[in-house]
Design a protein around this motif. Structure first.
Motif, short mmCIF file in Angstrom:
data_model
loop_
_atom_site.label_atom_id
_atom_site.label_comp_id
_atom_site.label_asym_id
_atom_site.label_seq_id
_atom_site.Cartn_x
_atom_site.Cartn_y
_atom_site.Cartn_z
N THR A 173 0.84 -1.19 0.00
CA THR A 173 0.00 0.00 0.00
C THR A 173 0.88 1.25 0.00
OG1 THR A 173 -1.83 1.06 1.17
CG2 THR A 173 -0.29 -0.16 2.54
N ASP A 174 0.30 2.40 0.40
CA ASP A 174 1.07 3.65 0.32
C ASP A 174 1.69 4.04 1.65
OD1 ASP A 174 -1.29 4.22 1.52
OD2 ASP A 174 -1.97 5.69 0.06
N ARG A 184 -1.12 9.64 8.42
CA ARG A 184 -1.41 10.87 7.67
C ARG A 184 -2.11 11.90 8.57
NH1 ARG A 184 -0.03 9.50 2.74
NH2 ARG A 184 -0.27 7.31 2.22
#
Ligand code: ADP
Ligand code: ASP
Ligand code: MG
Length: 419
Positions: A173-174, A184
């Protein structure tokens, strides 16, 4: 040699350049001597775009036709990844949901996988071919295309891994693993090398979208080894086989490790719920059933429920939350039954967020909930509803206060990384 299922999410698949990077990661895994199958998501933003088209076409859309539309995003990326791998000299082909087939029930838009025939896939992998499978999609008993709910490619990957008895299912994933909260939102979030299935299940179910809830329950049931790791790496990054990400493990495996146990494992926020209040519902047996039965029949999951104590005249207010995606349908079902239920007014509000703290340590420690309430109160954050389980406490608050709430709770439970 191992058999590995690799899954790449939407951000990893967004555009030709990124798909080329993904193909490079896949190729390296194969060159390390492994048999590989790959599950892919649609490009980032694509599924949202397709969902919006459905809404614009018909606000009360037929979920079966919605599935026809939204499943197309993964068809594109699976073909593109196969093409890119071929361009790099690998043998690769795509396998759409109906070709394998991945059989599901007929609960369109949130179907469950019921059966998966792995024969063709195993033969293809044994022949050195890289199998590329679009995530998210399956086929219903009457041969219509289905999708597995938002984030469902994770579940496709775990189902493929279980069916082919993979040694590992790597979810690329990121972010480079599972953190104490969304990295985030909170820069001081810490990466967890190990998380138990049970904790991950709770975290996912309360909004840590890094893994879809069903993928975790399936992995737990089928004993699939799952690793969450980043696809945004270069050729010099440590190989996936050295387990650079977060491993989802059993309680025993965690206890056998030297990882220090924290009271709270993580904090999650979910902005995808909506609150519905029905005022002046008759306070008599059967009234609540009349509200929730039609929602259940329509596969609408109700989460938090509060029924106030009847004041006078034998009437009470009932408040509950449903996924925002189901709000219009829920409202329409309840509107149709206004007289039968006997409520006075229906008030809907999407500006709510559910904040949850999760940790198995809570079983043996009191005071987790009171710390949460006090920390939020000190910041003037109002709590609309509360729910708890053995290893989780959730509160519903105003959506504007989400980031602040997560940040102050992260600090209050001692989860912040050292500066
Ligand atoms: P993909 O497209 O790869 O499936 P998702 O967007 O579904 O990726 O999930 C990855 C995202 O999950 C991250 O970008 C991060 O913002 C979010 N996330 C939420 N909670 C967590 C957490 N506890 N740890 C890591 N990521 C989290
Ligand atoms: N593309 C689907 C979604 O955005 C499935 C997934 O990415 O897991 O929900
Ligand atoms: Mg996802």
């Amino acid at each position: 040699m191992a058999r590995i299922v690799m899954k790449f999410g939407g951000t990893s698949m967004a555009g030709t350049e990124r798909i080329r990077r993904v193909a490079g990661i896949v190729k390296r895994q194969q060159e390390a001597g492994h048999e590989v199958a790959v599950v892919v998501s649609a490009m980032a933003g694509e599924t949202d775009r397709l969902v919006n088209f459905c809404r614009e076409a018909n606000a009360l859309y037929d979920p079966a036709e919605y599935d026809v539309v939204v499943a197309s995003g993964e068809q594109v990326t699976s073909g593109l990844l196969a093409l890119t791998l071929q361009a790099m000299g690998c043998k690769a082909r795509s396998w759409l949901g109906w070709q394998l087939p991945i059989k599901t029930d007929d609960a369109h838009a949130k179907a469950r996988i019921e059966d998966f025939d792995s024969e063709a896939l195993l033969a293809s992998m044994a022949a050195g071919e890289i199998a590329v499978i679009p995530g998210f999609q399956g086929v219903s008993p009457d041969n219509r295309i289905t999708t597995l709910g938002r984030g469902g490619s994770d579940t496709s990957a775990v189902a493929v891994a279980a069916a082919v008895k993979a040694d590992r299912c790597d979810i690329y994933t990121d972010v480079d693993g599972v953190y104490t909260t969304d990295p985030r939102i909170v820069a001081k979030a810490r990466k967890l090398p190990l998380v138990t299935y049970e904790e991950m299940l709770e975290l996912a179910s309360v909004g840590s979208k890094v893994l879809q809830t069903r993928s975790v329950s399936l992995a737990m049931k089928e004993n699939v080894r799952v690793q969450v790791l980043s696809s945004f790496i270069d050729e010099n990054a440590p190989a996936a086989d050295t387990l650079p990400g977060t491993m989802i493990v059993s309680d025993e495996e965690l206890e056998g490790s030297d990882m220090e146990r924290q009271l709270i494992t993580g904090i999650a926020a979910d902005k995808n719920e909506a609150k519905v209040t029905l005022t002046r519902v008759p306070d008599r047996p059967g009234a609540v059933a009349a509200i929730f039965a039609p929602l259940a029949e329509s596969n609408i999951n109700v989460d938090m429920i509060i029924q106030n104590v009847a004041k006078d005249k034998g009437e009470t207010d009932v408040t509950f939350t449903v996924p925002q995606a189901d709000l219009v349908r829920a409202q329409s079902l309840l509107e149709e039954r206004k007289e039968a239920i006997g409520y006075y007014r229906m008030i809907a509000d999407s500006n709510v967020a559910k904040i949850s703290v999760v940790g198995v340590g809570m079983r043996s420690h009191a005071g987790v909930a009171s710390t949460m309430f006090k920390t939020l109160a000190d910041r003037g954050i109002n709590i609309i509803a509360i729910s708890t389980s053995e290893i989780k406490v959730s509160v519903l608050i105003d959506t504007d206060e989400t980031e602040l709430a997560v940040r102050v709770l992260h600090t209050a439970y001692g989860l912040d990384a050292a500066a």
